[in-house]
Enzyme design. Sequence first.
Site, PDB file in Angstrom:
ATOM      1  N   ASP A  88     -21.347  16.414 -16.483  1.00 20.97           N
ATOM      2  CA  ASP A  88     -22.165  17.571 -16.068  1.00 20.97           C
ATOM      3  C   ASP A  88     -21.881  18.805 -16.926  1.00 20.97           C
ATOM      4  OD1 ASP A  88     -23.984  18.991 -14.548  1.00 20.97           O
ATOM      5  OD2 ASP A  88     -22.542  19.493 -12.989  1.00 20.97           O
ATOM      6  N   GLU A 111     -24.951  21.248 -21.233  1.00 25.98           N
ATOM      7  CA  GLU A 111     -26.041  21.785 -22.084  1.00 25.98           C
ATOM      8  C   GLU A 111     -25.472  22.501 -23.299  1.00 25.98           C
ATOM      9  OE1 GLU A 111     -25.765  22.111 -18.762  1.00 25.98           O
ATOM     10  OE2 GLU A 111     -27.195  20.508 -18.394  1.00 25.98           O
ATOM     11  N   ASP A 131     -30.624  19.869 -11.048  1.00 22.12           N
ATOM     12  CA  ASP A 131     -30.641  20.556  -9.747  1.00 22.12           C
ATOM     13  C   ASP A 131     -32.053  20.879  -9.258  1.00 22.12           C
ATOM     14  OD1 ASP A 131     -27.960  20.381 -10.094  1.00 22.12           O
ATOM     15  OD2 ASP A 131     -27.650  22.493 -10.549  1.00 22.12           O
TER      16      ASP A 131
HETATM   17  C1  GLC Z   1     -24.169  21.371 -11.106  1.00 20.92           C
HETATM   18  C2  GLC Z   1     -24.686  19.950 -11.009  1.00 20.92           C
HETATM   19  C3  GLC Z   1     -24.634  19.487  -9.579  1.00 20.92           C
HETATM   20  C4  GLC Z   1     -23.199  19.601  -9.065  1.00 20.92           C
HETATM   21  C5  GLC Z   1     -22.706  21.031  -9.214  1.00 20.92           C
HETATM   22  C6  GLC Z   1     -21.229  21.168  -8.859  1.00 20.92           C
HETATM   23  O1  GLC Z   1     -25.014  22.247 -10.453  1.00 20.92           O
HETATM   24  O2  GLC Z   1     -25.977  19.831 -11.523  1.00 20.92           O
HETATM   25  O3  GLC Z   1     -25.085  18.167  -9.465  1.00 20.92           O
HETATM   26  O4  GLC Z   1     -23.155  19.230  -7.718  1.00 20.92           O
HETATM   27  O5  GLC Z   1     -22.866  21.451 -10.558  1.00 20.92           O
HETATM   28  O6  GLC Z   1     -20.448  20.352  -9.640  1.00 20.92           O
END
Ligand code: GLC
Length: 628
Positions: free
Chosen positions: A305, A308, A418
């Site tokens: 995650d 980007e 998200d």
């Molecule tokens: C980002 C991710 C989400 C995750 C959050 C906390 O917003 O896209 O899926 O739950 O971070 O880690």
Amino acid sequence: MIKLYSYSPIINTGAVVKKIMPIDGKPLPFSLTEDNSFVYRMHEKCRVYGLGETVRGINKRGWIYKSWCTDEPWHTEDKRSLYGAHNFIIFDGEDTFGAFFDIPGRIAFDIGYTDSDTAVITPEKFNLDLYIITGDSLKDIVSQFRSLIGKSYIPPLWAFGYGQSRWGYVKEEDIRLCADKYQEANIPIDMLYLDIDYMDSFEDFTVNKERYPDLKGFAAEMKERGIRLIPIIDAAVKKLDGYSVYDEGHEKGYFCKDEDGEDFVVGVWPGKSVLPDFLDPGASRWFGAQYKALTDQGIEGFWNDMNEPALFYGEKALDNSFEELKTLEGSKHDAMSFFRTREIFIRLQNSDNDYKSFYHNTPDGRFSHYDVHNLYGYKMTQSAAEALKKLRPDEPSLLFSRASYIGAHRSGGIWTGDNHSWWSHILQSLQQMPGLNMCGFLYSGSDIGGFNADCTCELLIRWMSFAIFTPLMRDHAAAGTRSQEAFAFGDTEVFRHIITLRYRLIPYLYSSFIKAVENDEMYFRPLAFDYEDDEIAKSVEDQLMVGDSIMIAPVYIQNAEARHVYLPEAMRLIRMSSGDISTEELNEGWHYVSVPMGDVVFFAKSPIPLAKPAKNTTELNMDDVEYV
Ligand code: GLC
């Protein structure tokens, strides 16, 4: 036929795996303007497909999209960029051709936005490879493109099971309770996801000992129950002396540097952090090797995650903002100064200035991050995939990412980030799937039930009824939102029915997926791809073909109990009600189909294999099928 026009690319992105000799000349059918835009006059009837992860419809005509991997939590129609940069597009008009703009920086696709008959594609910097692909059909163009970019990632079979996630399960007990509730309600499940709270202060590759005193033992206990734990890994590494990952990466020079050669410091979940230089092969191997800390505990899959990369702030820019704030102290606090105060901090997030202020050390030279921005998440996925092959050589690992570029599809899948608990986001998810498949991302799906905002029981039922067809099937929600697990709304019968059906369909879904990978095909297709001469099919925006034999037409409107469905040829309607399966022959044409809450309805061109119900993939017998 694939033609390559090469315009001094600065870096080999690695998106393409086949060697094609560049040709000189005009990049037909585009004309090239003086300011280096590629222009194509679209016929009135021209339809446009591709671009992977974007907002808006399957036919991309009528909007402007910008490839720039962005941490964007609001997937509203006005957005131009989401998390992925997927620069493959097909024009289907008087001529039909595909075009892949292989460029690591920003590029805008104005597809009839400024002028409805004109597509104008403008790379911000004119350093790219352009591949033009012609073929016999839309499918043929996609296959040629996919063979150019290499085979898509294949996850383990168990990753076709159902997964539950929530940013808010903090400790082992939360996860165990979730497993209990699923299994007590007899709802099949294969994966439980660990979000950032399992870590120690959001430090990658650490485990908080109070929350998970024995992760290895816990992972084994869960696996015994047929459930895999899938932890998250974030791109940024906490800047903290004494934290071994930071210390080692810093010492070896593996983090992105500022102009002065110092580690560039940003703010993400752990607070002050540094960014591994995934474009540096040494740094990439080093970061990948860190996954061992978790694979040693029995972990078999990950989600990557914030790659980007998402920046809450750059350290220097934050300091400057506090300085600027001081100049507003004692101001009248009228509307303008209030908005300025607010803006000082809002503009810090994911700012181009920060992206311009750090550098990568690549085999092709040193680059400003800004010029190669769209490769970052892709290279993180590649780093993990290559490491996992070494760490777990005998079995495939589950791996998917938020940010991506074409090329990452060989290493892992993606989820679409998200989204919201909005009805419109069921449709958006459906419309994203074919574009993603065109670009090689077959193992994909969205956060079922919606990540942000509060979900309702009805929304979850309808969303799941669609998502049983997406290879990645995961319910995920943000911290602070209403619970939206399949057991959260009281009556579990309907969810047991829908998720059980997913498992029964796995023999069909999995074999369709593998076939799509092996033959460079799309698992999800717009009707236009299968019925090229059918003008109605071509305009259908809310139905998809899944594999060779199924067509889906989900309900995505609140309180709707029926919907119009277009059949491009005679098909069988298969209705799976709780405890009952019925079929009906339908002729080609429009039908008004009733879909009461909890019924799953789809359409079949040939008999569909259904496995016996199973409570997880370990118990699923892929060979014991009946045909419906
Ligand atoms: C980002 C991710 C989400 C995750 C959050 C906390 O917003 O896209 O899926 O739950 O971070 O880690």
